[in-house]
Design a protein around this motif. Structure first.
Motif, PDB file in Angstrom:
ATOM      1  N   PHE A  65       0.988  -1.146  -0.019  1.00  0.00           N
ATOM      2  CA  PHE A  65       0.018   0.064   0.069  1.00  0.00           C
ATOM      3  C   PHE A  65       0.987   1.186   0.079  1.00  0.00           C
ATOM      4  CE2 PHE A  65      -2.299  -3.349   2.146  1.00  0.00           C
ATOM      5  CZ  PHE A  65      -3.459  -3.258   1.254  1.00  0.00           C
ATOM      6  N   PRO A  66       1.435   1.676  -1.232  1.00  0.00           N
ATOM      7  CA  PRO A  66       2.342   2.912  -1.294  1.00  0.00           C
ATOM      8  C   PRO A  66       1.748   3.982  -0.498  1.00  0.00           C
ATOM      9  CG  PRO A  66       1.821   2.107  -3.384  1.00  0.00           C
ATOM     10  CD  PRO A  66       0.624   1.382  -2.580  1.00  0.00           C
ATOM     11  N   PRO A  67       2.595   4.463   0.372  1.00  0.00           N
ATOM     12  CA  PRO A  67       2.311   5.827   1.068  1.00  0.00           C
ATOM     13  C   PRO A  67       1.898   6.843   0.317  1.00  0.00           C
ATOM     14  CG  PRO A  67       4.209   4.846   1.782  1.00  0.00           C
ATOM     15  CD  PRO A  67       3.845   4.212   0.667  1.00  0.00           C
ATOM     16  N   ASP A  68       1.015   7.623   0.820  1.00  0.00           N
ATOM     17  CA  ASP A  68       0.382   8.957  -0.027  1.00  0.00           C
ATOM     18  C   ASP A  68       1.490  10.022  -0.231  1.00  0.00           C
ATOM     19  OD1 ASP A  68      -0.829  11.572  -0.311  1.00  0.00           O
ATOM     20  OD2 ASP A  68      -2.721  10.460  -0.062  1.00  0.00           O
ATOM     21  N   ARG A  69       1.657  10.339  -1.353  1.00  0.00           N
ATOM     22  CA  ARG A  69       2.835  11.309  -1.820  1.00  0.00           C
ATOM     23  C   ARG A  69       2.709  12.300  -1.215  1.00  0.00           C
ATOM     24  NH1 ARG A  69       6.480  10.283  -6.982  1.00  0.00           N
ATOM     25  NH2 ARG A  69       6.565   7.897  -6.678  1.00  0.00           N
ATOM     26  N   GLU A  70       1.464  13.039  -0.946  1.00  0.00           N
ATOM     27  CA  GLU A  70       1.094  14.304  -0.270  1.00  0.00           C
ATOM     28  C   GLU A  70       1.426  14.422   0.956  1.00  0.00           C
ATOM     29  OE1 GLU A  70       0.327  17.124  -1.839  1.00  0.00           O
ATOM     30  OE2 GLU A  70       0.214  16.037  -3.995  1.00  0.00           O
ATOM     31  N   LEU A  71       1.041  13.245   1.872  1.00  0.00           N
ATOM     32  CA  LEU A  71       1.363  13.102   3.349  1.00  0.00           C
ATOM     33  C   LEU A  71       2.896  12.751   3.517  1.00  0.00           C
ATOM     34  CD1 LEU A  71      -1.814  11.198   4.272  1.00  0.00           C
ATOM     35  CD2 LEU A  71      -1.601  13.326   4.471  1.00  0.00           C
ATOM     36  N   TYR A  72       3.517  12.079   2.701  1.00  0.00           N
ATOM     37  CA  TYR A  72       4.799  11.462   2.923  1.00  0.00           C
ATOM     38  C   TYR A  72       5.596  11.722   1.672  1.00  0.00           C
ATOM     39  CZ  TYR A  72       1.993   8.955   6.272  1.00  0.00           C
ATOM     40  OH  TYR A  72       1.153   8.686   7.498  1.00  0.00           O
ATOM     41  N   PRO A  73       6.218  12.879   1.527  1.00  0.00           N
ATOM     42  CA  PRO A  73       7.018  13.234  -0.042  1.00  0.00           C
ATOM     43  C   PRO A  73       8.062  12.939   0.079  1.00  0.00           C
ATOM     44  CG  PRO A  73       6.499  15.284   1.599  1.00  0.00           C
ATOM     45  CD  PRO A  73       5.683  14.277   2.053  1.00  0.00           C
TER      46      PRO A  73
END
Length: 802
Positions: free
Chosen positions: A531-539
């Motif tokens: 489940f790839p981390p959200d790029r907005e939350l974890y850039p």
């Protein structure tokens, strides 16, 4: 009555089995009081009858019906609401727990069942390693298009009874065998050659760019000094030209680059792919001055055919960088001493990069390279290919090594007859022998580890079978010459000899395969990045960090094994294996470079052991936030060997906080959620285990507050305290680890069961309990040291019997 073993410290039910008396005393009274009135002899509502369901969970004849009972009781649907004498939530939870245990134990027993002959199919990695040791050919079997991915059982992909063989598998093995033999015995050897592509060549020449700008560069003679700038996320696609890759084999790939740091100090991430076959060839950070480029140099096995390559700057960055609309997917070009003026948007006025930039000068390919093991493949061919009788010795040697045992009388004849038939149909001698070798590579005696005999019942492994079990346990490949020699002399099973072989094998470089493969399966590391981390939350989360996260627990396990450290290190330690990216992720200074190395952790660093490593904390999250329940379930499964029953199907999910309501921690929402009587019993055991790690977010960073995207007001402070099912409390993760260390015997027993399942390629069952307990006792006496534990396992009766 068989006693139900419990983890003394946690009050968790270990994987065990109910006796008939236990079933009669605990399960039947519930069914008689609450279920049989509507689903018994006199009445069968919905045509469903419980009293005649088989209690032989090992056979599993009524598995589906018992699952239906479990699901209906777990969800609270049964007994129905209108019943006057409904069971309490604790009573229902107890029934669910007991039935789940029966079903899981029955499944394990079926998988562990052994007939006169047991077959355990090689995994893809084992297949590739065996081919390398047999023929000297590097073969990448990890691509699902080459060989089919294994089915997993509780995270393990080498459980023999879970690995089937279908017609699709056979087609894949046939194609793989043909490709392997074509590489080992090419029809015509191809001389190694070198191909270099400059920057201007790689972008398709000057014709793809502004004619006016390129004309000026051409007039000034600057085209040869052009370099390529790759911004974050950009990919340069490369197709080598000419007569290239006409032979599969190993190739050397080199590239000259510079890597300019962003203002925040992030280095560009270089990724090189063979994009046409979706294979990662190389990944690294590049950090060097523009006028001091470095040359990366690596080798890769490439198949026959026209390949496309992709060179990518995989660094995270803005989704829309300057001039991307004008330039499309074309890379920016720069002069060797600085940017071309019309590209200054990538740098500031001082020519410093605004983003992590890769600067490429050239790429070259060289190959195919000569194989170190060329003589190995040639050793199976006769000097006189025309003389049919001369093929017997070499083909016999090949079959014996491939089958990992002596051949039976006349066994080689069918393969020789196959070669003779090919010759009669006009094939050349080399092709005819290759056809026989292909049949050997597609036979069950090569593709499977075979144990036992149809002729006589055997309880213990033969020396040949023991050699294969040991070799595939520690090396993930076939036995070497020394193991074969000891098996031939019937000496391997002697205790002193076997102990010496384990020491030798653990010191061999091939033991690195075990140090990588076992923790990958035990810890379920295949789930990292699922489940790839959200790029907005974890850039800051990128592919390079993910690779480092996965590598940390494997490198950690390897060091514990090499230094024969205690299993305690897995629970807590004052060190870990870090590279620069991981150290930065953990907030640890003084670590530079891409190599993982042992780093001492200061007392202020909330790390140590496996449980607080980013990989573990990430795989138990969903890409947006931490999941305490997932973390608790993982801990039960991987650390305690306990598998809780599945959640009820009708449980409502936790809803996001409305934007106008006060921010509430996920812990608080979970506490409200588990007040549901259908959830309470299981969550009372699971949740405290996961809540101990609330100070770590979805990608494993330390935090004091839980940052929430929804809701109003201040972010809530993290509370990592909890109370275990046995009543003992902890204030934070440090105290939680101390509780685990206080009961090392429980972790020791669970770890040994995982290790034994991996080694024997089957689940452990009731009949294995005494042997497992004996190994656990030896581990305790040796302070739980890992290498000593492996010795104890291999020397045990459990390892040496079928």
């Amino acid at each position: 009555m068989v006693k139900i073993h419990r983890l003394v410290s946690l009050g968790l039910l270990l994987a065990g089995s109910l006796s008939a008396q236990d079933f009669a005393e605990e399960v039947l009274p519930f069914l008689q009081q609450h279920c049989l009135r509507c689903h018994g002899e006199e009445v069968q509502e919905a045509e469903f009858r419980i009293d005649q369901l088989s209690r032989d969970f090992l056979r599993g004849d009524d598995k589906a019906a018992w699952l239906e009972v479990l699901d209906r009781v777990s969800s609270g649907e049964m007994p129905p609401e209108e019943e006057m004498d409904r069971p309490s939530a604790a009573e229902s939870a107890r029934l669910v727990q007991l039935l789940s245990k029966c079903l899981l134990e029955g499944e394990a027993g079926r998988l562990a069942a052994r007939g006169p002959v047991s077959y355990h199919r090689l995994t893809r990695k084992e297949y590739a390693n065996t081919i390398r040791d047999l023929l000297g050919v590097d073969f990448d079997a990890s691509d699902p298009s080459v060989l089919i991915e294994e089915d997993r059982w509780r995270g393990m992909d080498r459980i023999g009874s879970a690995l089937s063989l279908s017609p699709a598998h056979l087609e894949k093995y046939l194609a793989a065998g043909e490709a392997i033999l074509d590489e080992a015995y090419p029809a015509r050897a191809t001389a190694s050659s070198l191909l270099r592509r400059s920057a201007i060549d790689l972008v398709g020449g000057a014709k793809n760019y502004s004619p006016r700008s390129m004309a000026r560069l051409a007039e000034s003679g600057d085209l040869d000094r052009i370099r390529i700038d790759l911004w974050p996320g950009q990919t340069l696609r490369i197709e080598p030209e000419g007569a290239w890759l006409r032979q599969a084999g190993r190739y050397r790939i080199r590239a000259q680059l510079s890597g300019l740091l962003s203002p925040e100090g992030r280095a560009p991430q270089l990724v090189i792919m063979a994009s046409s076959i979706d294979r990662l060839l190389h990944a690294s950070e590049i950090a060097t001055a523009e006028d001091e480029p470095i040359i990366i140099d690596f080798e890769a096995h490439l198949p026959l055919g026209a390949l496309q390559f992709a060179l990518r700057n995989a660094s995270p960055g803005p989704s829309l960088l300057p001039r991307i609309r004008r330039q499309g997917t074309k890379p920016f070009l720069s002069m060797a001493e600085g940017r071309i003026p019309w590209q200054l948007a990538l740098t500031n006025k001082a020519n410093a990069p605004l983003y992590p930039l890769l600067i490429l000068d050239w790429v070259e390919w060289e190959g195919p390279l000569a194989r170190d093991a060329d003589g190995l493949a040639a050793s199976y061919l006769p000097e006189d290919l025309v003389d049919r009788s001369a093929a017997r010795p070499g083909l016999t040697r090949f079959a014996e090594k491939a089958f990992r045992r002596p051949l039976r009388s006349g066994e080689i004849d069918s393969y020789l007859e196959l070669a003779a038939a090919e010759l009669q149909q006009g094939s050349d001698p080399r092709s005819a022998i290759k056809t026989s070798m292909l049949a050997i590579l597609c036979s069950q005696d090569f593709l499977f580890l075979r144990e036992g005999s149809t002729e006589q019942k055997t309880e213990r492994l033969s020396d040949w079978e023991l050699a294969s079990r040991l070799s595939y346990f520690l090396w993930s490949s076939m036995p070497d010459a020394e193991l074969f020699a000891l098996a031939r002399e019937a000496r391997l099973s002697k205790a002193g000899v076997l102990q010496g072989q384990v020491e030798r094998m653990l010191a061999h470089p091939a033991a690195a395969r075990f140090a990588e493969d076992f923790p990958r399966q035990w810890l379920q590391l295949h789930r990292v990045g699922m489940f790839p981390p959200d790029r907005e939350l974890y850039p800051e989360y990128d592919a390079a960090l993910e690779r480092s996260m996965i590598s940390e627990p494997m490198a950690f396990f390897s060091r514990v094994l090499e230094q024969n450290l205690s299993l305690r290190e897995f629970i807590n330690s004052d060190w870990s294996m870090l590279d620069e990216g991981l150290a930065r992720h953990y907030g640890i200074e003084g670590v530079s470079g891409p190599e993982l190395r042992s780093v001492v952790l200061g007392k202020e660093i909330e790390r140590g052991g496996l449980l607080t490593q980013a990989a573990i904390l990430s795989l138990t999250s969903d890409g947006n936030r931490q999941r305490p329940v997932h973390r608790g379930v993982w801990l039960m499964q991987s650390i305690f060997g306990e598998y809780p029953p599945p959640p009820p199907a009708i449980v409502e999910p936790i809803e996001p906080i409305p934007i106008d309501e006060e921010k509430t921690s996920f812990r608080s929402q979970l506490e409200a959620h588990r007040s549901d009587k259908n959830c309470m019993a299981c969550h009372r055991r699971i949740d405290p285990l996961g809540l101990a790690f609330e100070n770590y977010d979805a990608i494993g960073r330390w935090r004091e507050k839980e940052v929430l995207q929804m809701g109003a007001g201040e972010h809530p402070a993290v509370d990592a305290s909890g109370t275990l099912a046995d009543g003992r409390s902890f204030a934070d993760v440090r105290e939680f680890k101390s509780l685990l260390l206080a009961n090392m015997n429980d972790f020791n027993a669970a770890f040994i069961e995982k290790l034994a399942s991996y080694a024997l390629r089957r689940p452990m069952h009731l009949e294995d309990r005494a042997a497992l307990a004996e190994i656990a006792g030896k581990s305790v006496a040796q302070d739980y040291r890992l290498a000593d534990l492996i010795q104890a396992l291999v020397l045990s009766d459990l390892f040496q019997r079928r």
